[in-house]
Design a protein around this motif. Structure first.
Motif, short mmCIF file in Angstrom:
data_model
loop_
_atom_site.label_atom_id
_atom_site.label_comp_id
_atom_site.label_asym_id
_atom_site.label_seq_id
_atom_site.Cartn_x
_atom_site.Cartn_y
_atom_site.Cartn_z
N GLN A 69 -17.30 -6.31 -6.91
CA GLN A 69 -16.75 -5.15 -6.99
C GLN A 69 -15.11 -4.73 -6.82
OE1 GLN A 69 -18.78 -2.52 -3.87
NE2 GLN A 69 -21.27 -3.56 -3.99
N ALA A 70 -14.97 -6.00 -5.71
CA ALA A 70 -12.93 -6.09 -4.65
C ALA A 70 -12.31 -6.48 -6.38
CB ALA A 70 -13.85 -7.24 -4.24
N ALA A 71 -12.76 -7.51 -7.06
CA ALA A 71 -12.13 -7.35 -7.78
C ALA A 71 -12.12 -6.59 -9.61
CB ALA A 71 -13.47 -8.85 -9.53
N ASN A 72 -13.67 -6.57 -9.64
CA ASN A 72 -13.33 -4.91 -10.37
C ASN A 72 -12.47 -3.94 -9.95
OD1 ASN A 72 -15.44 -5.07 -12.97
ND2 ASN A 72 -16.93 -4.88 -11.27
N SER A 73 -12.35 -3.49 -8.68
CA SER A 73 -11.77 -2.41 -7.70
C SER A 73 -10.26 -2.50 -8.22
CB SER A 73 -11.95 -2.07 -6.80
OG SER A 73 -12.88 -1.26 -6.36
N LEU A 74 -9.70 -3.90 -8.25
CA LEU A 74 -8.60 -4.36 -8.28
C LEU A 74 -7.98 -4.47 -10.04
CD1 LEU A 74 -8.30 -7.39 -5.78
CD2 LEU A 74 -7.65 -4.87 -5.26
N ILE A 75 -8.92 -5.20 -10.50
CA ILE A 75 -8.17 -4.97 -12.49
C ILE A 75 -8.10 -3.09 -12.70
CG2 ILE A 75 -9.44 -5.04 -14.55
CD1 ILE A 75 -10.59 -7.69 -13.53
N GLU A 76 -8.65 -2.65 -12.25
CA GLU A 76 -8.39 -0.82 -12.74
C GLU A 76 -7.24 -0.93 -11.74
OE1 GLU A 76 -11.03 3.17 -11.63
OE2 GLU A 76 -11.62 1.80 -11.14
N LEU A 77 -7.25 -1.37 -10.88
CA LEU A 77 -5.90 -0.43 -10.20
C LEU A 77 -4.26 -1.08 -10.54
CD1 LEU A 77 -4.07 0.03 -7.76
CD2 LEU A 77 -4.12 -2.30 -6.44
N LEU B 203 -4.89 5.36 -5.96
CA LEU B 203 -5.08 3.94 -6.21
C LEU B 203 -5.25 3.20 -4.83
CD1 LEU B 203 -3.04 3.27 -9.96
CD2 LEU B 203 -6.05 4.38 -8.89
N VAL B 204 -4.77 3.53 -4.35
CA VAL B 204 -4.04 3.02 -2.40
C VAL B 204 -5.73 2.93 -2.56
CG1 VAL B 204 -3.71 3.00 -0.53
CG2 VAL B 204 -2.56 4.24 -2.06
N ARG B 205 -6.36 3.76 -2.74
CA ARG B 205 -8.10 3.22 -1.93
C ARG B 205 -8.86 1.90 -3.00
NH1 ARG B 205 -8.54 9.32 -3.17
NH2 ARG B 205 -9.40 8.76 -5.05
N ALA C 82 0.66 -0.78 0.33
CA ALA C 82 0.17 0.07 0.21
C ALA C 82 0.54 1.48 0.30
CB ALA C 82 -1.19 -0.09 1.78
N LYS C 83 2.01 1.53 0.86
CA LYS C 83 3.07 2.25 1.04
C LYS C 83 3.70 2.95 -0.64
CE LYS C 83 3.61 1.80 5.76
NZ LYS C 83 5.11 2.20 6.94
N ARG C 84 4.07 1.30 -1.34
CA ARG C 84 5.25 1.54 -2.38
C ARG C 84 3.59 2.51 -3.49
NH1 ARG C 84 9.53 0.33 -2.31
NH2 ARG C 84 10.60 -0.26 -0.66
N VAL C 85 2.19 1.99 -3.49
CA VAL C 85 1.29 1.97 -4.66
C VAL C 85 1.26 3.34 -4.22
CG1 VAL C 85 -1.05 2.12 -5.16
CG2 VAL C 85 1.15 0.51 -4.35
N GLU C 86 1.20 4.06 -2.82
CA GLU C 86 0.68 5.41 -2.40
C GLU C 86 1.82 6.27 -2.84
OE1 GLU C 86 -1.01 7.68 1.19
OE2 GLU C 86 0.29 5.88 1.57
N ARG C 87 2.78 5.68 -3.10
CA ARG C 87 3.71 6.79 -3.35
C ARG C 87 3.87 7.57 -4.88
NH1 ARG C 87 7.55 4.51 0.55
NH2 ARG C 87 8.09 3.16 -0.73
N ALA C 88 3.69 5.79 -6.13
CA ALA C 88 3.89 6.03 -7.46
C ALA C 88 2.31 6.62 -7.78
CB ALA C 88 3.83 4.15 -7.84
N ASN C 89 1.55 6.81 -6.82
CA ASN C 89 0.06 6.70 -7.57
C ASN C 89 -0.39 7.11 -6.25
OD1 ASN C 89 -2.23 7.60 -8.70
ND2 ASN C 89 -1.67 6.52 -10.79
N SER C 90 -0.98 8.22 -5.50
CA SER C 90 -1.75 8.40 -4.53
C SER C 90 -3.42 7.54 -4.24
CB SER C 90 -1.63 9.44 -3.53
OG SER C 90 -1.90 10.27 -4.32
#
Length: 401
Positions: A257-265, A237-239, A227-235
């Motif tokens: 819903q979770a699958a859709n969120s993670l695919i978009e991530l 998207l942590v959501r 989560a911290k690395r994702v936040e540094r790369a694109n804050s």
């Protein structure tokens, strides 16, 4: 190459002792100044890195160890380090030191009192280095867990590329645990750890309750680190990660819903970092002959998901040429980059299937949690490797005034 590199409280007991000896004694023991200097550098660095009272970044600690070095002295030290290591001098000396006949020879040469001082110096420096090694090994555990999770979704067919399945048979977590256990039983238990900054947790074995509990503990760290690395790369998207976990916990339609969120991530973190045109240029510049990286869509050449993942894992940096070995043909992406990229694409493929899950069964939720763990592991590894592989940014050109 005279002079000590000790800074503040950091010093090598071996270096201090050997420098107190007459040159003739050092010559008889075959200990030259280069070897002393390298030993002093290693022990000082290990002491600095394991100093818990110093909260500065590790780079600053290492810089302090060499703060009194000018360019010429640093160059000589590095040259000495290479020469000593290439000649295996530390290893050869330690092997001789274990030999009973050699120890008797040294004791006769130095005398009983001086010999005891030498033994104590070796033990004290050994304790400092052993603590640094144990902490380094333990710092690898989150990456070992992430590696195992990233591999967990892939089939044997996917992993048969370049005939490297024998490497993948290694359980990274078990390897780290085994090395840690060896360090505790064979080294730390026999060395005077009281001269170091070792804490009770440093000296306590890892697996009283088994490896499974240990993996669960470190998987939490992987989640946090990812989560911290994702936040540094694109804050923003942590959501997506947090939203996926919230959907699983509170929504009746949580799996979809979770699958859709993670695919978009996955799609956004790769494409916003490296748009398709950038990926195509990266392929042409680095992997022009690698199959399966491009396809044609509506008459236009486009990168595949694997290509996007590889560019992401490389941080857009160069694919460095390398020598071939039994595990690596030396062509195409490296084994590590290839597997992490495959982990990202495999997670996405699994999520595409789970996106249409509509039963909300415990089995489906369990599958999605496994994919989430694998994705977090692949993201942590991918972002870490990518940051190391990326080419440094060009210097900022200021407008003329």
């Amino acid at each position: 190459m005279q002079g000590s590199i000790t800074v503040g409280p950091y010093r090598s007991s071996i270096a201090t002792f050997t420098r107190s000896l007459e040159p003739s004694l050092r010559a008889a023991l075959r200990i030259d100044e280069s070897m002393v200097l390298v030993t002093e550098a290693l022990v000082s660095a290990c002491a600095a890195l394991t100093d818990s009272s110093d909260t500065r970044p590790w780079q600053e600690k290492i810089e302090d160890c060499f703060a009194d070095f000018d360019e010429e002295k640093l160059e000589k030290t590095l040259k000495a380090f290479i020469e000593v290591c290439e000649a295996d001098e530390p290893k050869n000396w330690l092997e001789k030191f274990k030999n009973a006949n050699y120890k008797k020879f040294v004791e006769r040469l130095l005398g009983a009192a001086q010999f005891r001082l030498l033994v104590n110096a070796v033990m004290e420096d050994g304790a400092v280095v052993a603590l640094a090694i144990r902490r380094a090994v333990r710092a690898l555990m989150p990456f070992a867990v992430a590696w195992g999770d990233a591999l967990s979704l892939m089939t044997k067919e996917q992993l048969k590329t370049a005939n490297r399945m024998d490497v993948l048979a290694i359980n990274a977590v078990q390897v780290v645990v085994s090395i840690d256990g060896f360090l505790g039983e064979k080294l730390l238990s026999t060395l005077p750890m009281e001269v170091t900054t070792a804490t009770e947790s440093d000296l306590t074995g890892w697996t009283p309750d088994g490896i499974d509990d240990l993996v669960l503990q470190f998987r939490t760290l992987v989640t946090e680190a990812s989560a911290k690395r994702v936040e540094r790369a694109n804050s923003p998207l942590v959501r997506k990660i947090r939203g996926a976990r919230d959907a699983l916990a509170h929504s009746e339609d949580g799996i979809s819903q979770a699958a859709n969120s993670l695919i978009e991530l996955i799609d956004r973190i790769m494409r916003e970092a490296f748009p398709p045109d950038t990926v195509l240029a990266w392929i042409d510049g680095n992997l022009p002959d690698e199959p399966g990286l491009t396809y044609f869509k509506d008459g236009q050449r486009a990168p595949t998901k694997r290509a996007e993942a590889l560019c992401f894992v490389y941080g857009g940096g160069p694919v460095v040429p390398r020598d071939a070995n039994q595990y690596d043909t030396g062509e195409g992406p490296t084994f590590l980059h290839d597997v992490v990229a495959l982990g990202l694409t495999s997670a996405r493929n699994k999520l595409q299937k789970l996106k249409h899950a509509d039963k909300g069964t415990p089995q489906e939720r369990e599958q999605l949690m496994a994919v989430l763990s694998a994705l977090e592991g692949a993201l942590m590894l991918g972002l870490t490797i990518g940051s190391m592989s990326a080419e440094p940014a060009p210097p900022l050109e200021l407008p003329a005034v």
